[in-house]
Design a protein around this motif. Structure first.
Motif, PDB file in Angstrom:
ATOM      1  N   ILE A  72       0.854  -1.185   0.000  1.00 15.75           N
ATOM      2  CA  ILE A  72       0.000   0.000   0.000  1.00 15.75           C
ATOM      3  C   ILE A  72       0.891   1.237   0.000  1.00 15.75           C
ATOM      4  N   PRO A  73       1.068   1.878  -1.159  1.00 18.99           N
ATOM      5  CA  PRO A  73       1.922   3.060  -1.208  1.00 18.99           C
ATOM      6  C   PRO A  73       1.292   4.226  -0.448  1.00 18.99           C
ATOM      7  N   PRO A  74       2.110   5.031   0.262  1.00 23.46           N
ATOM      8  CA  PRO A  74       1.567   6.238   0.894  1.00 23.46           C
ATOM      9  C   PRO A  74       1.081   7.215  -0.168  1.00 23.46           C
ATOM     10  N   ALA A  75       0.248   8.173   0.240  1.00 22.09           N
ATOM     11  CA  ALA A  75      -0.402   9.072  -0.720  1.00 22.09           C
ATOM     12  C   ALA A  75       0.605   9.883  -1.530  1.00 22.09           C
ATOM     13  N   ASP A  76       1.765  10.190  -0.951  1.00 25.09           N
ATOM     14  CA  ASP A  76       2.761  10.998  -1.665  1.00 25.09           C
ATOM     15  C   ASP A  76       3.884  10.143  -2.250  1.00 25.09           C
ATOM     16  N   TRP A  77       3.613   8.867  -2.462  1.00 24.81           N
ATOM     17  CA  TRP A  77       4.637   7.924  -2.935  1.00 24.81           C
ATOM     18  C   TRP A  77       5.245   8.355  -4.272  1.00 24.81           C
ATOM     19  N   LEU A  78       4.432   8.489  -5.298  1.00 24.74           N
ATOM     20  CA  LEU A  78       4.951   8.850  -6.615  1.00 24.74           C
ATOM     21  C   LEU A  78       5.517  10.267  -6.619  1.00 24.74           C
ATOM     22  N   GLU A  79       4.864  11.171  -5.916  1.00 32.03           N
ATOM     23  CA  GLU A  79       5.335  12.554  -5.875  1.00 32.03           C
ATOM     24  C   GLU A  79       6.757  12.637  -5.323  1.00 32.03           C
ATOM     25  N   ARG A  80       7.023  11.934  -4.243  1.00 31.01           N
ATOM     26  CA  ARG A  80       8.351  11.985  -3.634  1.00 31.01           C
ATOM     27  C   ARG A  80       9.390  11.235  -4.459  1.00 31.01           C
ATOM     28  N   LEU A  81       9.007  10.112  -5.058  1.00 30.66           N
ATOM     29  CA  LEU A  81       9.964   9.364  -5.871  1.00 30.66           C
ATOM     30  C   LEU A  81      10.397  10.155  -7.100  1.00 30.66           C
ATOM     31  N   VAL A  82       9.440  10.704  -7.833  1.00 31.96           N
ATOM     32  CA  VAL A  82       9.798  11.411  -9.067  1.00 31.96           C
ATOM     33  C   VAL A  82      10.506  12.727  -8.749  1.00 31.96           C
ATOM     34  N   SER A  83      10.141  13.354  -7.636  1.00 25.74           N
ATOM     35  CA  SER A  83      10.819  14.573  -7.226  1.00 25.74           C
ATOM     36  C   SER A  83      12.289  14.299  -6.900  1.00 25.74           C
ATOM     37  N   ASP A  86      14.344  13.614 -10.127  1.00 29.13           N
ATOM     38  CA  ASP A  86      14.722  14.819 -10.867  1.00 29.13           C
ATOM     39  C   ASP A  86      15.732  15.667 -10.095  1.00 29.13           C
ATOM     40  N   ARG A  87      15.532  15.792  -8.805  1.00 29.54           N
ATOM     41  CA  ARG A  87      16.399  16.648  -7.997  1.00 29.54           C
ATOM     42  C   ARG A  87      17.853  16.159  -8.001  1.00 29.54           C
ATOM     43  N   HIS A  88      18.024  14.843  -8.016  1.00 30.64           N
ATOM     44  CA  HIS A  88      19.377  14.269  -7.996  1.00 30.64           C
ATOM     45  C   HIS A  88      19.844  13.845  -9.390  1.00 30.64           C
ATOM     46  N   ASP A  89      19.028  14.101 -10.410  1.00 30.14           N
ATOM     47  CA  ASP A  89      19.340  13.669 -11.770  1.00 30.14           C
ATOM     48  C   ASP A  89      19.723  12.193 -11.767  1.00 30.14           C
ATOM     49  N   ALA A  90      18.893  11.402 -11.101  1.00 31.37           N
ATOM     50  CA  ALA A  90      19.176   9.985 -10.922  1.00 31.37           C
ATOM     51  C   ALA A  90      18.449   9.143 -11.966  1.00 31.37           C
ATOM     52  N   ALA A  91      18.873   7.888 -12.080  1.00 31.33           N
ATOM     53  CA  ALA A  91      18.220   6.933 -12.969  1.00 31.33           C
ATOM     54  C   ALA A  91      17.176   6.109 -12.232  1.00 31.33           C
ATOM     55  N   VAL A  92      17.369   5.978 -10.903  1.00 27.45           N
ATOM     56  CA  VAL A  92      16.507   5.133 -10.088  1.00 27.45           C
ATOM     57  C   VAL A  92      16.247   5.827  -8.752  1.00 27.45           C
ATOM     58  N   ALA A  93      15.023   5.737  -8.263  1.00 25.79           N
ATOM     59  CA  ALA A  93      14.678   6.209  -6.920  1.00 25.79           C
ATOM     60  C   ALA A  93      13.837   5.138  -6.257  1.00 25.79           C
ATOM     61  N   GLY A  94      14.126   4.854  -4.992  1.00 24.35           N
ATOM     62  CA  GLY A  94      13.366   3.798  -4.334  1.00 24.35           C
ATOM     63  C   GLY A  94      13.537   3.797  -2.843  1.00 24.35           C
ATOM     64  N   GLY A  95      12.709   2.986  -2.185  1.00 26.14           N
ATOM     65  CA  GLY A  95      12.755   2.866  -0.733  1.00 26.14           C
ATOM     66  C   GLY A  95      12.494   1.445  -0.296  1.00 26.14           C
ATOM     67  N   THR A  96      11.810   1.289   0.816  1.00 27.27           N
ATOM     68  CA  THR A  96      11.633  -0.037   1.388  1.00 27.27           C
ATOM     69  C   THR A  96      10.195  -0.223   1.865  1.00 27.27           C
ATOM     70  N   THR A 128      11.796  -3.883  -5.396  1.00 27.16           N
ATOM     71  CA  THR A 128      10.908  -3.563  -6.508  1.00 27.16           C
ATOM     72  C   THR A 128       9.443  -3.447  -6.101  1.00 27.16           C
ATOM     73  N   GLY A 129       9.153  -3.444  -4.806  1.00 17.90           N
ATOM     74  CA  GLY A 129       7.824  -3.089  -4.346  1.00 17.90           C
ATOM     75  C   GLY A 129       7.723  -1.608  -4.045  1.00 17.90           C
ATOM     76  N   ASN A 130       8.834  -0.893  -4.227  1.00 16.50           N
ATOM     77  CA  ASN A 130       8.888   0.541  -3.916  1.00 16.50           C
ATOM     78  C   ASN A 130      10.037   1.157  -4.706  1.00 16.50           C
ATOM     79  N   ILE A 131       9.832   1.358  -6.004  1.00 19.33           N
ATOM     80  CA  ILE A 131      10.942   1.826  -6.840  1.00 19.33           C
ATOM     81  C   ILE A 131      10.410   2.476  -8.120  1.00 19.33           C
ATOM     82  N   LEU A 132      11.219   3.356  -8.672  1.00 19.96           N
ATOM     83  CA  LEU A 132      10.872   4.044  -9.922  1.00 19.96           C
ATOM     84  C   LEU A 132      12.134   4.195 -10.766  1.00 19.96           C
ATOM     85  N   PHE A 133      12.015   3.895 -12.066  1.00 19.10           N
ATOM     86  CA  PHE A 133      13.140   3.936 -12.998  1.00 19.10           C
ATOM     87  C   PHE A 133      12.855   4.916 -14.142  1.00 19.10           C
ATOM     88  N   ARG A 134      13.905   5.514 -14.662  1.00 19.60           N
ATOM     89  CA  ARG A 134      13.778   6.174 -15.962  1.00 19.60           C
ATOM     90  C   ARG A 134      13.727   5.086 -17.028  1.00 19.60           C
TER      91      ARG A 134
END
Length: 304
Positions: A72-83, A86-96, A128-134
């Motif tokens: 169950i992703p928190p309400a700001d899950w995608l907002e924080r991952l994509v932010s 972009d902020r770190h110019d990263a290829a991958v953002a994720g958590g646990t 991969t239950g909490n991750i975002l890739f370019r």
């Protein structure tokens, strides 16, 4: 048009669990809504690697997030991952995960994670239950390796193997401390069975790591490296911890949780040893088969 100017696809591989509806409901309430949600039902149980690859093929987003059907992703899950991406110019953002099962929660708490967003030198990003890739970084893997998630990993480990290949290509990764609530429930028996399967996956990953010459590893391990660099396996310490220890009773409030965890470590070691033996047997069988074909070919060539 969202402020981030991305098109976000969310892929959910599933076996059809009842918790899928809860995951979808949480995605519908995101502060940054996904542009598309792709649910891949694995009717033939081909594995999560297949499901995620299928989802990538069907997606259209320039960034692709992955969720599990029992998360169950928190309400700001995608907002924080994509932010963070972009902020770190990263290829991958994720958590646990934040576990809801008492046994799994007790085990996860043994390894405290950072509470601040940060670039990941290795070992934080990969779940991969909490991750975002370019998307473009995933396509590089597909073009070079023939797949994104390695189909050789049918039960576990496919996420870390992908992270390892991305690290070899210089991908920047950022850890975002925004855990997904994990609804998975595990009895002690289920936990030890899962530990055995994880041991099998570690054996597959170990063979891949030892055959590689890059010197890069996805995370610290007694089997393949530390501080992001490949080292010789520390067999004595690994054997002591897995076959005898770990001696971590004080880290568990409930003695039952500790003993199930302790038994799970033994089952993981058994799975690893079985996976290594099975891999060696498969390789020897391949060599015998190749030798037979070579003999047949040479015989044919000697015919007048």
């Amino acid at each position: 048009m969202p402020a981030d100017r991305h098109t976000i696809s969310v892929v959910i591989p599933t076996l059809g669990r009842e918790t899928l509806a809860s995951c979808q409901a949480a995605l519908a309430k995101q502060t940054r809504p996904p542009d598309e949600v792709i649910v891949v039902l694995d009717r033939e149980r081909r594995g999560v690697a297949w499901g995620r690859n299928e989802g990538i093929a069907r997606s259209t987003g320039d960034v692709i997030a992955f969720a599990d059907d029992d998360g169950i992703p928190p309400a700001d899950w995608l907002e924080r991952l994509v932010s963070a991406l972009d902020r770190h110019d990263a290829a991958v953002a994720g958590g646990t995960f934040q576990e809801t099962d008492p046994l799994l929660d007790a085990i996860r708490r043994r390894t405290p994670l950072p509470t601040m967003e940060q670039l990941d030198p290795g070992g934080l990003v990969g779940n991969t239950g909490n991750i975002l890739f370019r998307r473009d970084c995933l396509m590089v893997c597909e073009q070079a390796d023939g797949y994104v998630f390695n189909p050789a990993f049918t039960g576990a480990g496919e996420d870390w193997e992908l992270i390892w290949r991305l690290r070899k290509r210089g991908a920047r990764m950022v850890y975002v401390p925004n855990p997904v609530t994990h609804l998975r429930r595990a009895t002690g028996i289920q936990h030890v069975r899962h530990s055995f399967q994880r041991g099998l996956a570690i054996a597959t990953l170990f063979r891949v790591m030892r055959a590689d010459t890059s010197g890069v590893v996805p995370q610290d391990s007694l089997l393949w490296g530390e501080a992001g660099k490949k080292t010789n396996p520390r067999w004595l310490k690994a054997g002591w911890l897995k076959l005898v220890g770990p001696f971590a009773r004080k880290e568990f409030h409930d003695a039952r949780h500790f003993w199930w965890f302790w038994l799970g470590e033994k089952c993981q070691a058994a799975g690893f040893l079985w996976g290594m033996w099975r891999g060696i047997w498969a390789c020897s069988g391949t060599h015998r088969s190749q030798g037979s074909r070579s003999t047949a070919t040479s015989t044919t060539e000697r015919r007048p």
